[in-house]
Design a protein around this motif. Sequence first.
Motif, PDB file in Angstrom:
ATOM      1  N   ARG A  77       5.054   1.420   7.063  1.00  0.00           N
ATOM      2  CA  ARG A  77       5.706   1.635   8.353  1.00  0.00           C
ATOM      3  C   ARG A  77       6.131   3.085   8.530  1.00  0.00           C
ATOM      4  NH1 ARG A  77      10.319  -2.382   8.276  1.00  0.00           N
ATOM      5  NH2 ARG A  77       9.052  -4.214   7.835  1.00  0.00           N
ATOM      6  N   VAL A  78       6.657   3.671   7.448  1.00  0.00           N
ATOM      7  CA  VAL A  78       7.063   5.076   7.497  1.00  0.00           C
ATOM      8  C   VAL A  78       5.859   5.951   7.853  1.00  0.00           C
ATOM      9  CG1 VAL A  78       7.845   6.984   6.065  1.00  0.00           C
ATOM     10  CG2 VAL A  78       8.993   4.786   5.926  1.00  0.00           C
ATOM     11  N   VAL A  79       4.728   5.693   7.195  1.00  0.00           N
ATOM     12  CA  VAL A  79       3.506   6.442   7.484  1.00  0.00           C
ATOM     13  C   VAL A  79       3.156   6.337   8.966  1.00  0.00           C
ATOM     14  CG1 VAL A  79       1.005   6.430   7.116  1.00  0.00           C
ATOM     15  CG2 VAL A  79       2.556   6.243   5.171  1.00  0.00           C
ATOM     16  N   HIS A  80       3.207   5.103   9.459  1.00  0.00           N
ATOM     17  CA  HIS A  80       2.885   4.846  10.862  1.00  0.00           C
ATOM     18  C   HIS A  80       3.787   5.670  11.781  1.00  0.00           C
ATOM     19  CE1 HIS A  80       1.343   2.438  14.169  1.00  0.00           C
ATOM     20  NE2 HIS A  80       2.571   2.272  14.584  1.00  0.00           N
ATOM     21  N   TYR A 130      -2.504   4.636  15.583  1.00  0.00           N
ATOM     22  CA  TYR A 130      -1.983   3.463  14.905  1.00  0.00           C
ATOM     23  C   TYR A 130      -2.457   3.476  13.451  1.00  0.00           C
ATOM     24  CZ  TYR A 130      -0.376   1.794  19.346  1.00  0.00           C
ATOM     25  OH  TYR A 130       0.298   1.678  20.522  1.00  0.00           O
ATOM     26  N   LEU A 131      -1.623   4.002  12.574  1.00  0.00           N
ATOM     27  CA  LEU A 131      -2.012   4.152  11.170  1.00  0.00           C
ATOM     28  C   LEU A 131      -1.627   2.960  10.306  1.00  0.00           C
ATOM     29  CD1 LEU A 131      -1.070   7.875  10.464  1.00  0.00           C
ATOM     30  CD2 LEU A 131      -3.357   6.900  10.574  1.00  0.00           C
ATOM     31  N   LEU A 132      -0.847   2.039  10.882  1.00  0.00           N
ATOM     32  CA  LEU A 132      -0.230   1.023  10.043  1.00  0.00           C
ATOM     33  C   LEU A 132      -1.240   0.270   9.174  1.00  0.00           C
ATOM     34  CD1 LEU A 132       2.455  -0.305   9.361  1.00  0.00           C
ATOM     35  CD2 LEU A 132       1.920  -2.045  11.008  1.00  0.00           C
ATOM     36  N   MET A 133      -2.299  -0.223   9.794  1.00  0.00           N
ATOM     37  CA  MET A 133      -3.263  -1.014   9.034  1.00  0.00           C
ATOM     38  C   MET A 133      -3.919  -0.188   7.934  1.00  0.00           C
ATOM     39  SD  MET A 133      -3.700  -3.996   9.180  1.00  0.00           S
ATOM     40  CE  MET A 133      -2.362  -4.902   9.867  1.00  0.00           C
ATOM     41  N   HIS A 134      -4.211   1.072   8.253  1.00  0.00           N
ATOM     42  CA  HIS A 134      -4.848   1.936   7.263  1.00  0.00           C
ATOM     43  C   HIS A 134      -3.890   2.212   6.102  1.00  0.00           C
ATOM     44  CE1 HIS A 134      -8.233   2.541   9.899  1.00  0.00           C
ATOM     45  NE2 HIS A 134      -7.373   2.667  10.895  1.00  0.00           N
ATOM     46  N   ALA A 135      -2.607   2.275   6.411  1.00  0.00           N
ATOM     47  CA  ALA A 135      -1.627   2.522   5.354  1.00  0.00           C
ATOM     48  C   ALA A 135      -1.398   1.276   4.495  1.00  0.00           C
ATOM     49  CB  ALA A 135      -0.308   2.983   5.968  1.00  0.00           C
ATOM     50  N   MET A 136      -1.707   0.099   5.039  1.00  0.00           N
ATOM     51  CA  MET A 136      -1.506  -1.116   4.243  1.00  0.00           C
ATOM     52  C   MET A 136      -2.456  -1.152   3.042  1.00  0.00           C
ATOM     53  SD  MET A 136       1.054  -2.602   5.499  1.00  0.00           S
ATOM     54  CE  MET A 136       1.076  -3.859   4.241  1.00  0.00           C
ATOM     55  N   GLY A 137      -3.619  -0.506   3.156  1.00  0.00           N
ATOM     56  CA  GLY A 137      -4.559  -0.469   2.035  1.00  0.00           C
ATOM     57  C   GLY A 137      -3.943   0.175   0.798  1.00  0.00           C
ATOM     58  N   PRO A 138      -3.589   1.471   0.877  1.00  0.00           N
ATOM     59  CA  PRO A 138      -2.925   2.092  -0.277  1.00  0.00           C
ATOM     60  C   PRO A 138      -1.633   1.370  -0.651  1.00  0.00           C
ATOM     61  CG  PRO A 138      -3.156   3.656   1.558  1.00  0.00           C
ATOM     62  CD  PRO A 138      -3.855   2.414   1.967  1.00  0.00           C
ATOM     63  N   ASN A 139      -0.960   0.800   0.345  1.00  0.00           N
ATOM     64  CA  ASN A 139       0.318   0.150   0.093  1.00  0.00           C
ATOM     65  C   ASN A 139       0.161  -0.991  -0.908  1.00  0.00           C
ATOM     66  OD1 ASN A 139       2.979  -1.095   2.288  1.00  0.00           O
ATOM     67  ND2 ASN A 139       3.046   0.347   0.615  1.00  0.00           N
ATOM     68  N   VAL A 140      -0.753  -1.888  -0.654  1.00  0.00           N
ATOM     69  CA  VAL A 140      -0.955  -3.005  -1.588  1.00  0.00           C
ATOM     70  C   VAL A 140      -1.665  -2.531  -2.856  1.00  0.00           C
ATOM     71  CG1 VAL A 140      -0.829  -4.789   0.153  1.00  0.00           C
ATOM     72  CG2 VAL A 140      -3.032  -3.764  -0.382  1.00  0.00           C
ATOM     73  N   ALA A 141      -2.500  -1.470  -2.725  1.00  0.00           N
ATOM     74  CA  ALA A 141      -3.120  -0.902  -3.928  1.00  0.00           C
ATOM     75  C   ALA A 141      -2.054  -0.381  -4.878  1.00  0.00           C
ATOM     76  CB  ALA A 141      -4.084   0.216  -3.547  1.00  0.00           C
ATOM     77  N   GLY A 142      -0.972   0.154  -4.314  1.00  0.00           N
ATOM     78  CA  GLY A 142       0.110   0.683  -5.133  1.00  0.00           C
ATOM     79  C   GLY A 142       0.747  -0.379  -6.003  1.00  0.00           C
ATOM     80  N   VAL A 143       0.786  -1.619  -5.505  1.00  0.00           N
ATOM     81  CA  VAL A 143       1.350  -2.707  -6.305  1.00  0.00           C
ATOM     82  C   VAL A 143       0.496  -2.937  -7.545  1.00  0.00           C
ATOM     83  CG1 VAL A 143       1.946  -5.150  -6.299  1.00  0.00           C
ATOM     84  CG2 VAL A 143       2.318  -3.788  -4.251  1.00  0.00           C
ATOM     85  N   ILE A 144      -0.824  -2.958  -7.325  1.00  0.00           N
ATOM     86  CA  ILE A 144      -1.733  -3.174  -8.448  1.00  0.00           C
ATOM     87  C   ILE A 144      -1.703  -1.972  -9.387  1.00  0.00           C
ATOM     88  CG2 ILE A 144      -4.156  -3.554  -9.050  1.00  0.00           C
ATOM     89  CD1 ILE A 144      -4.430  -4.888  -6.243  1.00  0.00           C
ATOM     90  N   GLY A 145      -1.698  -0.764  -8.804  1.00  0.00           N
ATOM     91  CA  GLY A 145      -1.642   0.453  -9.611  1.00  0.00           C
ATOM     92  C   GLY A 145      -0.413   0.488 -10.504  1.00  0.00           C
TER      93      GLY A 145
END
Lengths: 113, 113, 113, 381, 381, 381
Positions: free
Chosen positions: F339-342, F353-368
């Motif tokens: 949301r901050v990115v957006h 509208y960056l939100l969806m694109h930011a969700m990719g790295p966002n959930v990747a960060g959990v796995i990382g």
Amino acid sequence: MSEATFSTTFAFLGMAVVFTIILVLTAAMLVTGYMFKTFLLPGTPTGECRYQPSPMSDPPAEHVAVIAAAIAIHRGAARGEISMLAQEDRGPWSVGSMVLQCHGHLNVLRRTR
Amino acid sequence: MSEATFSTTFAFLGMAVVFTIILVLTAAMLVTGYMFKTFLLPGTPTGECRYQPSPMSDPPAEHVAVIAAAIAIHRGAARGEISMLAQEDRGPWSVGSMVLQCHGHLNVLRRTR
Amino acid sequence: MSEATFSTTFAFLGMAVVFTIILVLTAAMLVTGYMFKTFLLPGTPTGECRYQPSPMSDPPAEHVAVIAAAIAIHRGAARGEISMLAQEDRGPWSVGSMVLQCHGHLNVLRRTR
Amino acid sequence: MEIWDIILKLVHSTGFEHIGPGQVAMMGIGALLIYMGVAKGFEPLLLVCIGFGTLIVNLPMAQEILLGPPEGGEPGGLFWYIGQGVHLEIFPPLIFLGVGAMTDFSPLIANPWTFLLGAAAQFGIFGTFFIAMAVFGFDPQESGSIAIIGGADGPTTIYTCMKLKPELLPTVAVSAYSYMALVPLIQPPIMRLLTTKKERAVVMKGLRPVSRTEKVIFPLLILALVVLFTPEATPLVGMLMLGNLLRETGVTERLSAAAQNEIINSVTIFLATSVGMMMTSERFLQWRTIKIFLLGMLAFSLATAGGVLLGKFMCLVTGGKVNPLIGAAGVSAVPMSARVVHNVGQEENPDNYLLMHAMGPNVAGVIGSAAAAGVLLAVLK
Amino acid sequence: MEIWDIILKLVHSTGFEHIGPGQVAMMGIGALLIYMGVAKGFEPLLLVCIGFGTLIVNLPMAQEILLGPPEGGEPGGLFWYIGQGVHLEIFPPLIFLGVGAMTDFSPLIANPWTFLLGAAAQFGIFGTFFIAMAVFGFDPQESGSIAIIGGADGPTTIYTCMKLKPELLPTVAVSAYSYMALVPLIQPPIMRLLTTKKERAVVMKGLRPVSRTEKVIFPLLILALVVLFTPEATPLVGMLMLGNLLRETGVTERLSAAAQNEIINSVTIFLATSVGMMMTSERFLQWRTIKIFLLGMLAFSLATAGGVLLGKFMCLVTGGKVNPLIGAAGVSAVPMSARVVHNVGQEENPDNYLLMHAMGPNVAGVIGSAAAAGVLLAVLK
Amino acid sequence: MEIWDIILKLVHSTGFEHIGPGQVAMMGIGALLIYMGVAKGFEPLLLVCIGFGTLIVNLPMAQEILLGPPEGGEPGGLFWYIGQGVHLEIFPPLIFLGVGAMTDFSPLIANPWTFLLGAAAQFGIFGTFFIAMAVFGFDPQESGSIAIIGGADGPTTIYTCMKLKPELLPTVAVSAYSYMALVPLIQPPIMRLLTTKKERAVVMKGLRPVSRTEKVIFPLLILALVVLFTPEATPLVGMLMLGNLLRETGVTERLSAAAQNEIINSVTIFLATSVGMMMTSERFLQWRTIKIFLLGMLAFSLATAGGVLLGKFMCLVTGGKVNPLIGAAGVSAVPMSARVVHNVGQEENPDNYLLMHAMGPNVAGVIGSAAAAGVLLAVLK
Ligand code: NA
Ligand code: NA
Ligand code: NA
């Protein structure tokens, strides 16, 4: 005692015991059911329109059941009872008793959730 | 110390301690309440129509409460407050504050589930 | 090995390992994605109006998202995609794909509860 | 193994040789509890499960199978494990977590004086303690376990009794829940006896609205003060107030819902069934059971009287602004006794709405009983 | 620590040196189970979790990390703790608590004679026991564990197998759930083979309505009688009937909902994943697995045949008032096999609604299998 | 017992003689955490419970009563039992089960390159490890426990810290949750500092739709690969992916709902309150607490910088098709940092509208972060 003898004996005896138990259960239920019908519930109300579609239930499935029931009654085929079970996952189901326009007695299996 | 003495003493002392605790609690709440009314919330909004029937709540019970409230206000009997509690199982209940057409202040105990 | 050396080394190596793992994951996904697009799903249906507001979802929030999407499309700014996320607590969210009057492709983050 | 061995094993494995008259009597009591819950609607959530537990545990051999401890690598019975929630005193505070999340303390916050009525009703506990010990000759721990019935609060009763005298638990718990269900029969005569017609007709002023901030501060403030005075009550009051905090913050709805639903419901099934499974003939079919039921009745009566009498005093002092009936709600049994107050009040004046005013002492009674439990535990444990 | 030490530690910490062909094969089986659940809709709640457990536990080193016991102050693996619910036989009865709360016994109450069909289908258990022991040479405990597959009931199977021969559990459980899902393929040919066209077309009389009182008495009565004969079945039948009682009282809806939702769903995740984690190559990649799957198939077939044959007998005795197909529903696999009966019946007469009549033997089969499990445990444990 | 004995026992049982200044300070910190959660809306589900735990455990004598171990037949305190879920590392993976069931990985599946941004953000962990050890002089286990704050993931942080240095847990957990809540304040300045106006205005291409089959394969594929490289991360990644699998199959809705609601909510209450109860003055009122908070701030900043810098590189390589801001979402703190990115993106271009694109790295960060935790545990445990 050999394996064959033991397994034969136990299979027979086990089956016999299970049958005995279930026979006792059946007898017990027949007695209770008789008592209920004869003494305890002499005049159970019948014929009233008890069916109310629940707001929580899946409307289309409900709908389908009612329509199917209506058709079946119209055809005169099912003498007062029609049953439906939605093709849902096994497990959560319930029997709903539904009376359609007082013309017959319908049982519907509905998903409880 | 005999059983009679001990039980008398402890009954008196215990009751005294509980009373003391609750007195302290009462005092603490009176002070807090005073502070809130005086300093912290000088102009709490009042008189607005806050009541909205929740879509999750049992509609008929809700309805009954509102109607009963309306009648009571109409009669002029209840000076701004009316309370209802559905005859449900104890446990899940909540106080809903409801203002009916801005004529009075109603409290309703509703089932939370 | 001194503390400084160990910490430097481990920081570098650790970062390298994590990057390697994620690179492998990325590669695996690119391969899978390519296979899916090429062989497995040659003619995925597109363009149909898939969006249906869920009756369980929060109506106003949903509404806001749809209106915002409509405005953005009208402005011509967003080329087929618009995203919204209600300012709710983190945690329960879901991506809903919504196509508004077949004019574009909208993604909506909704609260799941 | 010979054929006869199999037959003998099958015959001996049945329960017929293990039935005794005590067990049959207890199964009858279990059925009675279920009947009271189902047909009469007496505290059904508890009594149905307690009754079921009583019934099943008195079936032949069921006790060993359900409650047997693990032994030599073999796992224990199902309710040996589930019952640990009772034995380790985990379940009662978890129930209180849900109760806290279901309780709205605003009537009490709006009118803090009604707190005192919740204290007065604790006379049910201490008065009963005196009589149990001095008149009936119970020892101090037994007397405390019986006295806590007067708290009219399931979790408090179970928690206290488990700490003081676990073997009394089933009797005490069944007695407590039975009388909680009987509140509409027990309280009105006492309320009418102790008040005048004029007192019962007193109409009380509307309650002020309570802000969210006050509702959030309330559980923390009460918790700190109660624990300061009676640390022994910490688990009970702590969980009650955690539940209430989760309810009132407005930002922890998910957690409050979990406490109100999944946690309290699951725990209720396991707690009540476990308690029911303690109802064996050796424990229950005793003279002391009758004594305990008598004392439980007395406890509820004394609690009602205590509340109403302080209500009368407050009525006098305030020049008739307080309806003494609301004191009776101080026994807790939330919200049943508040409803009883409301109904008795409406007998005199049908337009008198006492319910909200009675909710104040009603929830205060929960806190008061937890404090009283702390006092009992501090001295008697 | 030298740089090389860190590198070596990192390299050795990866799982590459720990992969064997057995593990890869098991991971394939895990993926297959998930595929069957997701793509084919075969008992997805169970097979997805079992498949996931199989897959993860066969990843390199995962077994030690997930299932390692606590040692020297270090806590054990996550599923060492969660798996206790299986090892201590706590989860299967809890599943039955939910099943009981989901089960409507009224078709059985309305027509008690159908109870006998639920007994006849237990021939699947005892017939399979005989063949497993006499023909395949399994020992008595193994034979009992395999035979119980014929009960077509997950919790009963897991409970019995854990008590008799825990190392067979994963194979037996996967076999049982697979065949339960395959009921629509297994049963119809047998049903058609054993019945005539005329028998399959029999229309049955409507069921009488059942009062709430009967529904409340039913679980208590059945529980008492079953426990009297086979105390070993107490935890299973007890929880089944507690759940059903909570469902039928009409005053314990909260608890019934908890049993039907939060309790059964949470336990299902933990139970099925734990069972999946027992699927190691040493246990599963064996000849006996194939034998067990063959015997499981046989068990379902014998159970169907047993039910249908008694159905034919009842048809004969009643002068054609009973449709023999409903006997096939006695295997349980609720409500799948009742639906199969309904569909096979409609092939002959599209206006014949057998579903409700088939629900009677269907739920009776659950009770019958629990009783059969009690008999197996009494003799073989 | 003399009268004076009773009085003395009552007086000594109160908590007044047990209050110290440390406890009062800690109660203030507890109240502050609750205030931050309630009034500021900072991670309320966690901070309210942690704050409550801090407050109650510092009330006089509450620590012994709530946390005392079982002794000589006497049961332990309520949170001695509940806290086992933290000590035995059971609760964090269960939280991840729910998080997995709540997480939609489709933005990451649609654009796998964003996975790398979730790796770059792990610089927050390893950079902080270096500084904690080389500059602040913490030992390796302490440094690892502090570094994991940069993962911006509650369960990963708690799991790792419990394995490496349990006594730091309360400080580390509170620091992690505080900074997660402060993401909207910490990230934007760093993002603006490291990017040009033009980069921030980059509009990204719409994401392709993702099929259900891909969504079902994703958790299994990722799980297998992550476990292969870092087996230590198995419980975390395993439960995350089990939850996600249950979510995506489309046939296990019941179980997914249980993971998303009853399981995660109940566990959150117990986990967060237990963590709060570790906040004693001896543990928290130390210089190292300030250092840990400083390092936590640094960890979040380095993570943001790592993500944004790789984003810039990807922007360069792709010729401006990637908006570097989305790298900042790689820290996780799902979905707050997306949301901050957006929002930062919209400052430059309100129709971006960056939100969806930011969700990719966002959930990747959990796995990382889970992978990074596996690396830390492999070397430091
Ligand atoms: Na009370
Ligand atoms: Na069966
Ligand atoms: Na992260």
